[in-house]
Design a protein around this motif. Structure first.
Motif, PDB file in Angstrom:
ATOM      1  N   LEU A  20       0.831  -1.207   0.000  1.00  0.00           N
ATOM      2  CA  LEU A  20       0.000   0.000   0.000  1.00  0.00           C
ATOM      3  C   LEU A  20       0.867   1.259   0.000  1.00  0.00           C
ATOM      4  N   SER A  21       1.980   1.228   0.692  1.00  0.00           N
ATOM      5  CA  SER A  21       2.909   2.362   0.671  1.00  0.00           C
ATOM      6  C   SER A  21       3.454   2.574  -0.732  1.00  0.00           C
ATOM      7  N   HIS A  22       3.758   1.471  -1.406  1.00  0.00           N
ATOM      8  CA  HIS A  22       4.223   1.565  -2.795  1.00  0.00           C
ATOM      9  C   HIS A  22       3.132   2.159  -3.687  1.00  0.00           C
ATOM     10  N   PHE A  23       1.901   1.695  -3.504  1.00  0.00           N
ATOM     11  CA  PHE A  23       0.795   2.230  -4.312  1.00  0.00           C
ATOM     12  C   PHE A  23       0.695   3.738  -4.141  1.00  0.00           C
ATOM     13  N   ALA A  24       0.868   4.204  -2.908  1.00  0.00           N
ATOM     14  CA  ALA A  24       0.716   5.627  -2.610  1.00  0.00           C
ATOM     15  C   ALA A  24       1.758   6.482  -3.335  1.00  0.00           C
ATOM     16  N   THR A  25       2.903   5.894  -3.658  1.00  0.00           N
ATOM     17  CA  THR A  25       3.946   6.638  -4.358  1.00  0.00           C
ATOM     18  C   THR A  25       3.881   6.455  -5.869  1.00  0.00           C
ATOM     19  N   THR A  26       2.933   5.647  -6.320  1.00  0.00           N
ATOM     20  CA  THR A  26       2.799   5.365  -7.743  1.00  0.00           C
ATOM     21  C   THR A  26       1.342   5.597  -8.139  1.00  0.00           C
ATOM     22  N   PHE A  60      -3.900  -8.384  -5.732  1.00  0.00           N
ATOM     23  CA  PHE A  60      -3.671  -7.281  -6.655  1.00  0.00           C
ATOM     24  C   PHE A  60      -2.194  -7.216  -7.046  1.00  0.00           C
ATOM     25  N   VAL A  61      -1.306  -7.334  -6.073  1.00  0.00           N
ATOM     26  CA  VAL A  61       0.133  -7.299  -6.336  1.00  0.00           C
ATOM     27  C   VAL A  61       0.529  -8.440  -7.272  1.00  0.00           C
ATOM     28  N   LEU A  62      -0.016  -9.610  -7.031  1.00  0.00           N
ATOM     29  CA  LEU A  62       0.373 -10.790  -7.798  1.00  0.00           C
ATOM     30  C   LEU A  62      -0.162 -10.799  -9.221  1.00  0.00           C
ATOM     31  N   GLN A  63      -1.147  -9.976  -9.520  1.00  0.00           N
ATOM     32  CA  GLN A  63      -1.723  -9.995 -10.867  1.00  0.00           C
ATOM     33  C   GLN A  63      -0.914  -9.183 -11.872  1.00  0.00           C
ATOM     34  N   ASP A  64       0.025  -8.364 -11.409  1.00  0.00           N
ATOM     35  CA  ASP A  64       0.788  -7.489 -12.301  1.00  0.00           C
ATOM     36  C   ASP A  64       2.274  -7.662 -12.001  1.00  0.00           C
ATOM     37  N   GLU A  65       3.006  -8.205 -12.960  1.00  0.00           N
ATOM     38  CA  GLU A  65       4.417  -8.500 -12.732  1.00  0.00           C
ATOM     39  C   GLU A  65       5.226  -7.258 -12.373  1.00  0.00           C
ATOM     40  N   GLU A  66       4.939  -6.140 -13.005  1.00  0.00           N
ATOM     41  CA  GLU A  66       5.670  -4.906 -12.707  1.00  0.00           C
ATOM     42  C   GLU A  66       5.460  -4.480 -11.253  1.00  0.00           C
ATOM     43  N   LEU A  69       7.234  -7.058  -8.896  1.00  0.00           N
ATOM     44  CA  LEU A  69       8.678  -6.857  -8.817  1.00  0.00           C
ATOM     45  C   LEU A  69       9.031  -5.602  -8.018  1.00  0.00           C
ATOM     46  N   ALA A  70       8.252  -4.540  -8.185  1.00  0.00           N
ATOM     47  CA  ALA A  70       8.512  -3.299  -7.462  1.00  0.00           C
ATOM     48  C   ALA A  70       8.286  -3.471  -5.957  1.00  0.00           C
ATOM     49  N   VAL A  71       7.207  -4.133  -5.598  1.00  0.00           N
ATOM     50  CA  VAL A  71       6.903  -4.357  -4.179  1.00  0.00           C
ATOM     51  C   VAL A  71       7.963  -5.265  -3.551  1.00  0.00           C
TER      52      VAL A  71
END
Length: 108
Positions: A20-26, A60-66, A69-71
């Motif tokens: 979620l912290s990663h989402f907030a910055t992207t 949600f994280v697992l459905q998108d490789e990008e 990998l970022a998380v």
């Protein structure tokens, strides 16, 4: 980075919070998350109280490789660690003498 022993994989909740912290910055990822979940910034806190919230974030994280990998890179873990943490959420817990709880297929 090699996969860790399952007992060393960060807890799913820890990974989800970092995600979620990663989402907030992207913003692009955050908007995708909100669009797919139907959540918005005001409903996020209430949703986080749901037992299925952590699983949903990891799904949600697992459905998108990008995103995966970022998380993983942000937490210095492997994508396999995230997969293992998600799988652990689905494993039933059992207990000997009711404490401590352990995973049902943990024969150690």
């Amino acid at each position: 980075m090699p996969s860790r022993d399952p007992d060393e994989v960060p807890q799913a909740e820890t990974i989800a919070i970092a995600a979620l912290s990663h989402f907030a910055t992207t913003p692009k990822v955050l908007n995708q998350f909100f669009a797919l979940t139907g959540l918005d910034p005001t409903s996020l806190r209430d949703a986080a109280a749901s037992p299925s919230f952590v699983a949903g974030v990891l799904d949600f994280v697992l459905q998108d490789e990008e995103v995966l990998l970022a998380v993983a890179a942000a937490q210095e873990i492997t994508p396999d660690d995230i997969v293992a943490a998600r799988k652990r959420l689905d494993r039933p817990m059992v207990a000997d003498d009711d404490w401590p709880p352990r995973i049902a297929d943990d024969w150690a």
